[in-house]
Design an enzyme around this catalytic site. Sequence first.
Site, PDB file in Angstrom:
ATOM      1  N   LYS A  73       0.827  -1.212   0.000  1.00  0.00           N
ATOM      2  CA  LYS A  73       0.000   0.000   0.000  1.00  0.00           C
ATOM      3  C   LYS A  73       0.861   1.262   0.000  1.00  0.00           C
ATOM      4  O   LYS A  73       0.574   2.228  -0.712  1.00  0.00           O
ATOM      5  CB  LYS A  73      -0.945   0.004   1.214  1.00  0.00           C
ATOM      6  CG  LYS A  73      -1.976  -1.107   1.180  1.00  0.00           C
ATOM      7  CD  LYS A  73      -2.998  -0.979   2.291  1.00  0.00           C
ATOM      8  CE  LYS A  73      -2.412  -1.184   3.669  1.00  0.00           C
ATOM      9  NZ  LYS A  73      -1.907  -2.552   3.893  1.00  0.00           N
ATOM     10  N   ARG A 108     -11.689  -0.261   8.751  1.00  0.00           N
ATOM     11  CA  ARG A 108     -11.344  -1.665   8.991  1.00  0.00           C
ATOM     12  C   ARG A 108     -12.595  -2.510   9.211  1.00  0.00           C
ATOM     13  O   ARG A 108     -12.532  -3.737   9.177  1.00  0.00           O
ATOM     14  CB  ARG A 108     -10.446  -1.795  10.228  1.00  0.00           C
ATOM     15  CG  ARG A 108      -9.033  -1.283  10.031  1.00  0.00           C
ATOM     16  CD  ARG A 108      -8.158  -1.644  11.217  1.00  0.00           C
ATOM     17  NE  ARG A 108      -6.833  -1.053  11.135  1.00  0.00           N
ATOM     18  CZ  ARG A 108      -5.819  -1.576  10.462  1.00  0.00           C
ATOM     19  NH1 ARG A 108      -5.988  -2.684   9.797  1.00  0.00           N
ATOM     20  NH2 ARG A 108      -4.644  -0.970  10.443  1.00  0.00           N
ATOM     21  N   ARG A 111      12.077  -9.115   5.214  1.00  0.00           N
ATOM     22  CA  ARG A 111      12.309  -7.707   5.559  1.00  0.00           C
ATOM     23  C   ARG A 111      13.206  -7.608   6.795  1.00  0.00           C
ATOM     24  O   ARG A 111      13.085  -8.369   7.740  1.00  0.00           O
ATOM     25  CB  ARG A 111      10.977  -6.997   5.827  1.00  0.00           C
ATOM     26  CG  ARG A 111      11.132  -5.520   6.150  1.00  0.00           C
ATOM     27  CD  ARG A 111       9.808  -4.779   6.074  1.00  0.00           C
ATOM     28  NE  ARG A 111       8.813  -5.260   7.023  1.00  0.00           N
ATOM     29  CZ  ARG A 111       7.561  -4.800   7.074  1.00  0.00           C
ATOM     30  NH1 ARG A 111       7.160  -3.879   6.214  1.00  0.00           N
ATOM     31  NH2 ARG A 111       6.711  -5.283   7.974  1.00  0.00           N
ATOM     32  N   ARG A 164      12.172  -7.799  12.691  1.00  0.00           N
ATOM     33  CA  ARG A 164      11.216  -7.449  13.740  1.00  0.00           C
ATOM     34  C   ARG A 164      10.393  -8.675  14.125  1.00  0.00           C
ATOM     35  O   ARG A 164      10.161  -9.566  13.306  1.00  0.00           O
ATOM     36  CB  ARG A 164      10.274  -6.344  13.253  1.00  0.00           C
ATOM     37  CG  ARG A 164      10.979  -5.067  12.883  1.00  0.00           C
ATOM     38  CD  ARG A 164      10.022  -3.930  12.579  1.00  0.00           C
ATOM     39  NE  ARG A 164       8.867  -4.335  11.779  1.00  0.00           N
ATOM     40  CZ  ARG A 164       8.096  -3.471  11.122  1.00  0.00           C
ATOM     41  NH1 ARG A 164       8.360  -2.181  11.173  1.00  0.00           N
ATOM     42  NH2 ARG A 164       7.059  -3.894  10.409  1.00  0.00           N
ATOM     43  N   ARG A 197      -1.764 -12.210  11.680  1.00  0.00           N
ATOM     44  CA  ARG A 197      -2.208 -10.895  11.199  1.00  0.00           C
ATOM     45  C   ARG A 197      -3.035 -11.044   9.929  1.00  0.00           C
ATOM     46  O   ARG A 197      -4.042 -10.342   9.746  1.00  0.00           O
ATOM     47  CB  ARG A 197      -0.995  -9.999  10.931  1.00  0.00           C
ATOM     48  CG  ARG A 197      -0.255  -9.562  12.180  1.00  0.00           C
ATOM     49  CD  ARG A 197       1.093  -8.935  11.844  1.00  0.00           C
ATOM     50  NE  ARG A 197       0.958  -7.699  11.101  1.00  0.00           N
ATOM     51  CZ  ARG A 197       1.942  -7.143  10.411  1.00  0.00           C
ATOM     52  NH1 ARG A 197       3.124  -7.737  10.341  1.00  0.00           N
ATOM     53  NH2 ARG A 197       1.752  -6.013   9.777  1.00  0.00           N
TER      54      ARG A 197
END
Length: 215
Positions: A13, A88, A127, A160, A171
Site C-alpha cells: 500500500k 477496517r 524484511r 522485527r 495478522r
Amino acid sequence: MRIILLGAPGAGKGTQADSIKAKYPVAHISTGDMLRSNIKEGTELGRNAEVYMDAGKLVPDDVIIAMMERRLMEDDAKEGFMLDGFPRTIAQAKALDEILDKMKLKLDAVVDLVIEDDAVVGRLTSRRVCRQCGEIYNTVMKPSSKEGVCDKCGGDVVQRDDDKEDVIRKRLSVFHEQTAPLIDYYGKQGILVPVDATGEKDAVLKVLEQKKANA
C-alpha cells in the site's frame, strides 16, 4: 482523487501510495500516522487513544472516527486523499460515508490490492530493519552490504518480531476476517477496483487513470 487502499500487511500500500502522490497532490492518510500525530500533539482524542494503547487495547471506533473526520478537514486533504488502514470494519465504513456526505464528497474508488498469503509471508519474512535509524532492507531484493549492519548508520539490522511467519499468518487471518465484509460492502456500491499487488509499483495509478479516462 479520493480513494481507499485495501490490502493485507505487505501488499504494498505504501509503495502504491507513493506512486500516486508523485503525480497527484493528495494526502496519504494512514491510521497509524494519524494516531501518532494526535498523541504527539496532545489532542484530547490523542490522549483518549493513548489510554487504550498503553493498556494494550484496541482504540474504540468512535475515537478513530472522530480523528478521521478532523483529519479529512485539514488543508492537504482538500485536493484529495488516500485512506490506508481505514475503514477496517463495516461500522467504520458507514461512519465514513456519513462524514463524506456531510462534506458533500464521494469516494472515487476502493482499491483492493490482491495478493496470495504465501507471497505476503515471503515479502515480510525477508524484511529487515535498522534498529537505530529505521532504514528498511530486504534479504532478497535489497540486502545491506554487510549482513546485519546498516549501510546508512552502521546500526544493527534485525528482523522485527512482527515479521516472523507465525505472527504474519495471525495478522493475515485477522485481516481477512475484517476485510471480507468491506469488499462485499464496496462491491455492492460499484466502486471496488481489484488490482494485482504483485505487479509494478505504479499498477494502482495506471488502473485509476484508465478508470478515469473511461468515466
